[in-house]
Design a protein around this motif. Structure first.
Motif, PDB file in Angstrom:
ATOM      1  N   ASN B  13      -1.561  -3.509  10.071  1.00 47.53           N
ATOM      2  CA  ASN B  13      -1.479  -2.314  10.905  1.00 47.53           C
ATOM      3  C   ASN B  13      -0.158  -2.332  11.648  1.00 47.53           C
ATOM      4  OD1 ASN B  13      -4.119  -1.387  10.366  1.00 47.53           O
ATOM      5  ND2 ASN B  13      -4.898  -2.985  11.721  1.00 47.53           N
ATOM      6  N   ASN B  21      -2.710   3.271  15.739  1.00 51.38           N
ATOM      7  CA  ASN B  21      -2.278   2.348  14.711  1.00 51.38           C
ATOM      8  C   ASN B  21      -2.062   3.064  13.402  1.00 51.38           C
ATOM      9  OD1 ASN B  21      -1.948  -0.420  15.317  1.00 51.38           O
ATOM     10  ND2 ASN B  21      -4.103  -0.488  15.911  1.00 51.38           N
ATOM     11  N   GLN B  23      -2.433   2.167   9.586  1.00 52.11           N
ATOM     12  CA  GLN B  23      -2.889   1.102   8.704  1.00 52.11           C
ATOM     13  C   GLN B  23      -2.115   1.196   7.396  1.00 52.11           C
ATOM     14  OE1 GLN B  23      -6.972   1.130   7.235  1.00 52.11           O
ATOM     15  NE2 GLN B  23      -7.089  -1.028   7.772  1.00 52.11           N
TER      16      GLN B  23
END
Lengths: 277, 665
Positions: B13, B21, B23
């Motif tokens: 991440n 975040n 990913q």
């Protein structure tokens, strides 16, 4: 400057051809400078300004002596302009050397360490905005003597561009080089000598070159207020006190010429040390 | 073989600047054996380089681990040396100094003389002894990358990591460097992981190719084994039979990723209108003569007539694209080979069983087996000739192209070959190829022949590259060809849409069955949106004067509409199930009655036919009998399976398909 080529080329029209090609570069600056001097001289002769014209360098006897005999030394403060300049340059050299050592060292530290950078960057940004003249009284208070105070003023003026550029140079080391160093598990010493310094060198030199100009500017300012020392700055102040205006003009000529030489010198060193960058 | 690198459930991440975040990677599992060359391929931003950096230790995972010889990778080091995309040579050092710097740092215990020898050896290896004293700026890109490779190899890494090493080079230099790298890897049995964009490069260099899906949350979409023997040569490797299938596999994957990305970029709101649950549909098809009803329904306004205002026909290049489109929900429904619904319902596509329903048989017949001209020139004109020819020609393997394992082409071809004493797996090799590629493969001789729908047989015959050997009219006249298929959960969620779609296509089928319309249909299908070939190559039946396989019984070749033609038939799907099981594509489902009940959406068809006033097309066809006159008893499929002379070891298993459920939008 060479106006005619040293070795005539095989073509008989060589010099003529050369002149044709280069006249556009050569003629305008000559005309410009000559025109400026003419206008100045005229305005002085016609009494439009009280500043003496450029011809006063030759017409005033005292000034002509100074111009023609830069190397005389009658002891005390009564020295030729060459010695006056050398005394100033000597101070610049000391202060500048100190500034280079401290600036590069601190710059590397600040460039490598983000926390240090955050801690000191505002301070640096603030201090570098303080004019050289403002440092003079502070320096005099600190050192009590003219000589170290002058060196300090040089130092404090010249250190910021070196420091800030060095730090930037270190920060600008490409991630690729860092990766290479990481993958090879380079020792600190190798990283410093083989990667950091060579990579930051162009930035460091940019800083050094800016600083030499500033240092030279600062020394004049510093000397003007420091009475009783040998130096081109005090020479101007002294001449002003005695109303030798044409002497001032001559000293200004020296200052400009030396500054130009210093800058060219740094550029030359730079081109020698980091070619092609 | 031991795993040198073991990547377990790796996840990465990146914090976003605005909080939250991103990913990049998730759930990556990969084992890299010693001496293996692995390529990572995927679209830009799929996290290939991130994965490489985590193997290198330059980047640390946010989840999972990378093990190198059983130890977690926590920091970069010379045992996993990286060859960077932009070479990363130090510009102030000469070529020799650059390599020496690495050697001196990594092997300080070696004597000075030994280190110098190592540098010289690797300079020589990449052919740069002449340029040893030059600065990198004086070198071309290819030479710089050679220095970078020499630097990497000189320190004897356990693992060589290459980040798009040849991406910035011109084609010629790239080719030479690829050969050089391959040679070095072979000689030193290097283990290498390479990130690349270049499909050909991946096939040429790799033992395995790891394909990554699009981010966010990229994962491994598939791993291809490259079975081309080493040493490989850049110019000869493409003649290996696997080359183009590997290549097309990767390109298919990349195109699929792109399509999914485009699909995700579009807004997807379910538009309900006219009492239908959904009127905006993406319908998949592949360009064949049998797609005529789809094209006609669009061109003649049958979709809009039945309230489907916004139907988008999505042309796929292979049936696999259709299958994947249904699996990942980018297609609402599709025209598909008649074997596909049961095959997918039984999990033949490799994932968990995905119940597919079919409410309409769109076409029947239209397929043929074509053999290459070179076989005809050697006197092969019947299946007996072909069997004899196979016996006398050892050139292994004899490939025959099919379009999909669950297509009628595959099943009929296998049935026909087996009935004629040719084992479809042992005597020949059936290769799945996109239809549009078949003719090219026939031309260059990499396949003996193919079984496919029109217009590809007629095209091969009319261009002189192939000779039809048998038509489906002689194998099973009236066999189901293409059907309408949709996910069961889709059909449950949009029942009225399903009926409307069936009505529109059934009406289009009726239109297509009229020979008076065939010229117009040929013209329509020749459009670039459909087949994109000349209209006189698209034919739905034999023309007067045609001989042989085109008109064996004087029947229309394509059947689109008629009594018992369009109604989904349980016994036909059951026959298909037995054949799929016979060749071990799927186990034979013990719960076949349930599967057939769920697959054959007879109710939807009946409703559609009734509402169109076409009840008379709805009765059951007669029993199934192919050319060998072996009767098929739908009451005893397992008995039938045990009876057939040639089959693989099939298994019988319960296939859990759960309860019918509607998709939750």
């Amino acid at each position: 400057m060479t106006i005619t080529p040293q070795a005539p080329t095989s073509s008989p029209s060589g010099p003529l051809l050369w002149w044709k090609r280069h006249s556009k570069v050569i003629v305008p600056p000559i005309l410009g400078i000559f025109g400026f001097l003419l206008a100045w001289q005229l305005s002085a002769s016609l009494g439009l300004t009280r500043l003496p014209g450029p011809l006063s360098l030759f017409t005033e006897e005292r000034t002509r002596d100074l111009l023609l005999y830069p190397f005389y030394d009658r002891g005390g403060l009564d020295k030729g302009l060459f010695w006056q300049t050398m005394a100033s340059l000597g101070r610049v050299a000391q202060g500048y050397f100190l500034a280079a050592v401290v600036g590069i060292g601190a710059g590397i530290a600040v460039g490598l360490n983000k926390t240090l950078n955050r801690a000191f960057d505002p301070l640096f940004q603030f201090l570098r905005m303080v004019a050289p003249l403002a440092w003079v009284p502070i320096a005099l208070v600190i050192f009590q003597k003219n000589q170290p105070a002058a060196i300090f003023v040089i130092f404090i003026t010249a250190v910021w561009p070196i420091l800030i550029n060095t730090a930037e140079g270190v920060r600008q080391i490409p991630q690729d080089y860092h990766n290479v160093a990481l993958v090879l598990q380079m020792s600190k010493k190798t990283f410093f000598t083989k990667v950091l310094i060579p990579s930051a060198l162009p930035y460091i030199f940019t800083g050094l070159r800016i600083s030499i100009g500033l240092a030279w500017l600062a020394i004049i300012a510093a000397e003007i207020v420091m009475s009783g020392i040998v130096g081109i700055g005090f020479f101007i102040w002294d001449a002003y006190q005695q109303n030798y205006v044409s002497d001032i003009l001559l000293a200004v000529l020296w200052i400009g010429g030396i500054g130009l030489l210093l800058d060219r010198l740094m550029a030359w060193i730079q081109s020698r040390i980091s070619p092609g960058q | 073989m031991t795993a040198l690198v073991d990547i377990q459930n790796l996840e990465k991440n990146f914090p976003l600047s605005g909080g939250g975040n991103y990913q990049a990677l998730k759930g990556i599992d990969l084992e890299i054996r010693k001496g293996e060359f692995i390529s990572l391929i995927g679209h830009s931003g799929c996290g290939k380089s991130t994965l490489l950096n985590m193997i290198a230790g330059l980047d640390l995972p946010t989840g999972g681990t990378v093990l190198l010889e059983g130890e977690t990778v926590k920091r970069p080091g010379p045992d996993k040396m990286v060859v960077f995309q932009n070479y990363s040579l130090l510009p102030w050092l000469t070529v020799r100094q650059n390599i020496a710097l690495a050697v001196d740092e990594v092997m300080p215990n070696l004597g000075k003389a030994a280190r110098d020898a190592l540098v010289e050896e690797h300079l020589d290896m990449v052919g740069l002894t002449q340029a040893a004293t030059k600065l990198p700026a004086q070198l071309s890109g290819g030479m710089r990358q050679r220095v970078s490779i020499a630097r990497a190899l000189a320190i004897k890494p356990k693992l060589l990591l290459l980040d798009e090493p040849f991406g910035a080079l011109d084609a010629l230099t790239r080719g030479n460097l690829q050969e050089k790298l391959m040679q070095i890897c072979n000689e030193h049995e290097l283990t290498a992981v390479m990130v690349t964009h270049d499909v050909d490069e991946a096939v040429l260099l790799s033992d395995r190719i790891v394909m990554l899906t699009n981010g966010p949350g990229s994962k491994i979409g598939g791993i291809l084994e490259v079975d081309i023997p080493r040493p490989r040569q850049r110019l000869t490797v493409m003649h290996h039979p696997s080359y183009y299938s590997l290549r097309s596999e990767i390109i298919y994957f990349l195109n699929r990723q792109k399509r999914v990305k485009q699909w995700q970029a579009r807004p997807h709101k379910v538009l309900a209108r006219h009492g239908l649950e959904k009127v905006n549909l993406d319908l998949g098809f592949i360009p064949l003569a049998a797609c005529a009803p789809m094209a006609v329904a669009e061109a003649k306004g049958f979709f809009t007539k039945h309230g489907l205002d916004d139907v988008n026909l999505v042309r796929e290049t292979s049936w696999r694209g259709v299958v994947d489109g249904l699996v990942d929900n980018t297609l609402d429904a599709a025209m598909m080979p008649s074997g596909t619904p049961t095959w997918m319902t039984a999990g033949g596509h490799g994932g968990p069983p995905l119940p597919i329903v079919s409410a309409l048989t769109i076409s029947r017949n239209g397929n043929e087996v074509t053999l290459a001209k070179r076989l005809a020139e050697q006197g092969v004109s019947t299946v007996e000739d072909y069997r004899a020819w196979l016996g006398s020609h050892e050139r292994e393997p004899h490939r025959i192209g099919i379009v999909h394992p669950a297509s009628m082409h595959n099943l009929l071809l296998r049935y026909w070959l087996a009935a004629n004493g040719i084992d479809p797996d042992r005597d020949v090799h059936l290769q799945t190829l996109p239809p549009a590629q078949m003719l090219a493969d026939l031309k260059d001789g990499s396949i003996d022949g193919y079984c496919i729908g029109e217009p590809w047989n007629f095209r091969a015959a009319s261009s002189g590259h192939g000779v039809p050997i048998v038509g489906d009219l002689e194998i099973w006249s009236g066999h189901p060809g293409k059907v309408l298929g949709t996910r069961e959960d889709w059909a449950q969620a949009y029942p009225n849409t399903h009926i409307a779609l069936t009505k529109a296509l059934l009406e289009a089928c009726r239109y297509c069955a009229d020979p008076a319309h065939w010229a117009e249909m040929s013209e329509l299908l020749s459009d670039r949106r459909y087949l994109g070939i000349k209209s006189d190559l698209i034919r739905f039946s034999a023309q007067p004067g045609d001989a042989g396989a085109f008109a064996p019984h004087g029947e229309p070749h394509h059947l689109f509409f008629g009594a018992g033609l369009n109604r989904p038939s349980r016994s036909e799907h059951l026959w298909i199930l037995t054949q799929l099981a016979r060749w071990a594509e799927i186990p034979f489902p013990r719960n076949y009655v349930e599967i057939l009940e769920r697959v054959c959406s007879v109710g939807v068809f009946s409703t559609a036919a009734r509402e169109l006033g076409l009840e008379d097309v709805s009765y059951q066809r007669s029993g199934i009998e192919l050319f060998d006159a072996r009767p098929f008893n739908p009451e005893d499929p397992i008995g039938y399976l045990n009876e057939v002379s040639l089959h693989r070891d099939f298994s019988i298993a319960e296939i859990p398909i759960g309860q019918p459920r509607a998709i939750t939008a």
